[in-house]
Scaffold this motif. Sequence first.
Motif, PDB file in Angstrom:
ATOM      1  N   GLU A   1       0.812  -1.219   0.000  1.00  0.00           N
ATOM      2  CA  GLU A   1       0.000   0.000   0.000  1.00  0.00           C
ATOM      3  C   GLU A   1       0.847   1.271   0.000  1.00  0.00           C
ATOM      4  N   LEU A   2       2.168   1.127   0.101  1.00  0.00           N
ATOM      5  CA  LEU A   2       3.045   2.285   0.196  1.00  0.00           C
ATOM      6  C   LEU A   2       3.731   2.590  -1.131  1.00  0.00           C
ATOM      7  N   TYR A   3       3.802   3.867  -1.425  1.00  0.00           N
ATOM      8  CA  TYR A   3       4.542   4.390  -2.579  1.00  0.00           C
ATOM      9  C   TYR A   3       5.617   5.307  -2.017  1.00  0.00           C
ATOM     10  N   ALA A   4       6.865   5.098  -2.414  1.00  0.00           N
ATOM     11  CA  ALA A   4       7.984   5.880  -1.872  1.00  0.00           C
ATOM     12  C   ALA A   4       8.619   6.706  -2.987  1.00  0.00           C
ATOM     13  N   PRO A   5       8.068   7.892  -3.283  1.00  0.00           N
ATOM     14  CA  PRO A   5       8.510   8.655  -4.450  1.00  0.00           C
ATOM     15  C   PRO A   5       9.786   9.466  -4.262  1.00  0.00           C
ATOM     16  N   VAL A   6      10.198   9.723  -3.000  1.00  0.00           N
ATOM     17  CA  VAL A   6      11.337  10.613  -2.790  1.00  0.00           C
ATOM     18  C   VAL A   6      12.294  10.036  -1.745  1.00  0.00           C
ATOM     19  N   ASP A   7      13.563   9.881  -2.145  1.00  0.00           N
ATOM     20  CA  ASP A   7      14.626   9.590  -1.183  1.00  0.00           C
ATOM     21  C   ASP A   7      15.039  10.921  -0.576  1.00  0.00           C
ATOM     22  N   LEU A   8      14.811  11.094   0.716  1.00  0.00           N
ATOM     23  CA  LEU A   8      15.055  12.380   1.369  1.00  0.00           C
ATOM     24  C   LEU A   8      16.533  12.632   1.658  1.00  0.00           C
ATOM     25  N   GLY A   9      17.360  11.610   1.522  1.00  0.00           N
ATOM     26  CA  GLY A   9      18.800  11.801   1.711  1.00  0.00           C
ATOM     27  C   GLY A   9      19.200  12.115   3.138  1.00  0.00           C
ATOM     28  N   ILE A  10      18.384  11.714   4.123  1.00  0.00           N
ATOM     29  CA  ILE A  10      18.699  11.922   5.534  1.00  0.00           C
ATOM     30  C   ILE A  10      18.685  10.563   6.242  1.00  0.00           C
ATOM     31  N   GLY A  11      19.137  10.561   7.490  1.00  0.00           N
ATOM     32  CA  GLY A  11      19.100   9.324   8.260  1.00  0.00           C
ATOM     33  C   GLY A  11      20.055   8.255   7.752  1.00  0.00           C
ATOM     34  N   HIS A  12      21.194   8.676   7.238  1.00  0.00           N
ATOM     35  CA  HIS A  12      22.150   7.710   6.677  1.00  0.00           C
ATOM     36  C   HIS A  12      22.670   6.765   7.758  1.00  0.00           C
ATOM     37  N   CYS A  13      22.550   5.488   7.505  1.00  0.00           N
ATOM     38  CA  CYS A  13      23.103   4.456   8.378  1.00  0.00           C
ATOM     39  C   CYS A  13      23.105   3.152   7.581  1.00  0.00           C
ATOM     40  N   ARG A  14      23.243   2.033   8.249  1.00  0.00           N
ATOM     41  CA  ARG A  14      23.282   0.759   7.541  1.00  0.00           C
ATOM     42  C   ARG A  14      22.756  -0.353   8.448  1.00  0.00           C
ATOM     43  N   ILE A  15      22.228  -1.402   7.828  1.00  0.00           N
ATOM     44  CA  ILE A  15      21.857  -2.606   8.565  1.00  0.00           C
ATOM     45  C   ILE A  15      23.042  -3.557   8.474  1.00  0.00           C
ATOM     46  N   SER A  16      23.571  -3.952   9.615  1.00  0.00           N
ATOM     47  CA  SER A  16      24.792  -4.757   9.616  1.00  0.00           C
ATOM     48  C   SER A  16      24.667  -5.975  10.513  1.00  0.00           C
ATOM     49  N   VAL A  17      25.487  -6.970  10.197  1.00  0.00           N
ATOM     50  CA  VAL A  17      25.673  -8.127  11.074  1.00  0.00           C
ATOM     51  C   VAL A  17      26.864  -7.818  11.966  1.00  0.00           C
ATOM     52  N   ALA A  18      26.704  -8.060  13.265  1.00  0.00           N
ATOM     53  CA  ALA A  18      27.804  -7.819  14.199  1.00  0.00           C
ATOM     54  C   ALA A  18      27.931  -8.987  15.155  1.00  0.00           C
ATOM     55  N   GLU A  19      29.128  -9.165  15.670  1.00  0.00           N
ATOM     56  CA  GLU A  19      29.403 -10.239  16.620  1.00  0.00           C
ATOM     57  C   GLU A  19      30.520  -9.799  17.564  1.00  0.00           C
ATOM     58  N   PRO A  20      30.737 -10.533  18.658  1.00  0.00           N
ATOM     59  CA  PRO A  20      31.807 -10.158  19.586  1.00  0.00           C
ATOM     60  C   PRO A  20      33.159 -10.095  18.886  1.00  0.00           C
ATOM     61  N   ALA A  21      33.960  -9.111  19.271  1.00  0.00           N
ATOM     62  CA  ALA A  21      35.261  -8.916  18.629  1.00  0.00           C
ATOM     63  C   ALA A  21      36.124 -10.169  18.717  1.00  0.00           C
ATOM     64  N   ALA A  22      36.075 -10.870  19.850  1.00  0.00           N
ATOM     65  CA  ALA A  22      36.883 -12.079  20.014  1.00  0.00           C
ATOM     66  C   ALA A  22      36.466 -13.168  19.030  1.00  0.00           C
ATOM     67  N   MET A  23      35.175 -13.282  18.764  1.00  0.00           N
ATOM     68  CA  MET A  23      34.679 -14.265  17.795  1.00  0.00           C
ATOM     69  C   MET A  23      35.113 -13.885  16.382  1.00  0.00           C
ATOM     70  N   ALA A  24      35.048 -12.581  16.084  1.00  0.00           N
ATOM     71  CA  ALA A  24      35.353 -12.118  14.734  1.00  0.00           C
ATOM     72  C   ALA A  24      36.801 -12.365  14.341  1.00  0.00           C
ATOM     73  N   GLU A  25      37.688 -12.471  15.315  1.00  0.00           N
ATOM     74  CA  GLU A  25      39.107 -12.674  15.025  1.00  0.00           C
ATOM     75  C   GLU A  25      39.374 -13.974  14.284  1.00  0.00           C
ATOM     76  N   HIS A  26      38.525 -14.982  14.524  1.00  0.00           N
ATOM     77  CA  HIS A  26      38.751 -16.276  13.853  1.00  0.00           C
ATOM     78  C   HIS A  26      37.528 -16.751  13.082  1.00  0.00           C
ATOM     79  N   ASP A  27      36.600 -15.818  12.800  1.00  0.00           N
ATOM     80  CA  ASP A  27      35.356 -16.167  12.114  1.00  0.00           C
ATOM     81  C   ASP A  27      35.413 -15.708  10.663  1.00  0.00           C
ATOM     82  N   ASP A  28      34.940 -16.558   9.756  1.00  0.00           N
ATOM     83  CA  ASP A  28      34.865 -16.209   8.337  1.00  0.00           C
ATOM     84  C   ASP A  28      33.424 -16.353   7.878  1.00  0.00           C
ATOM     85  N   PRO A  29      32.742 -15.227   7.590  1.00  0.00           N
ATOM     86  CA  PRO A  29      31.341 -15.300   7.173  1.00  0.00           C
ATOM     87  C   PRO A  29      31.105 -16.205   5.962  1.00  0.00           C
TER      88      PRO A  29
END
Length: 220
Positions: free
Chosen positions: A86-114
């Motif tokens: 039901e939604l129409y999105a005609p204009v990208d307002l160019g605000i609210g810049h961020c990202r959806i990311s996957v994150a994990e504990p730093a210690a896990m990331a040291e030996h983790d390969d996605p």
Amino acid sequence: MSDPLIIAVPKGRILAEAAPLLAAAGIEPEAAFTDEGSRALRFATSNPGIDLIRVRAFDVATFVAHGAAHLGIVGSDVLAEFDYSELYAPVDLGIGHCRISVAEPAAMAEHDDPRGWSHVRIATKYPHTTQAYFAARGVQAECVKLNGAMELAPTLGLAPRIVDLVSSGRTLKENGLVEVAVIAEVTSRLVVNRAAFKTRPELMPLVEAFRRAVDAKVAA
């Protein structure tokens, strides 16, 4: 005379970024709108044909999709998660810049390969987006739905990884987490109820006013 058009705007950080665009589009809210002590949720504006309602970011899309509001300002993350037809999105307002990311504990990331993941358990408020992202990569995602405090999930054993909005990354760092994958870049969009767009002719010039405000901001 028709009832006023209702624009749903999100509480929080995005509202501050949206205020100049609203003003450029000729919409100045009443004084109570910026009064932190006010508990009001609906506000008049300088345009007698337009009211604002202030709701949670995730609820903006729902209000507009179901016709309770005619327009709204909402992140592309919310649009992707709910995918309201039901939604129409005609204009990208160019605000609210961020990202959806996957994150994990730093210690896990040291030996983790996605690239080696086959099954993941994820805490997130974006289960649909998360499962679609991992399914496209042949990974089974088991999602634990949370609405906040996502960063606690790994440390308390709820889920070893999270999917959440990331801006500066400070919150992740302060909770011992690091980004390991970016699912999508996010900006805020102007959304319109499709049925209202056909029946309320005053919506088209309002959408064009927002488009001009964005163009002027980019050109400045």
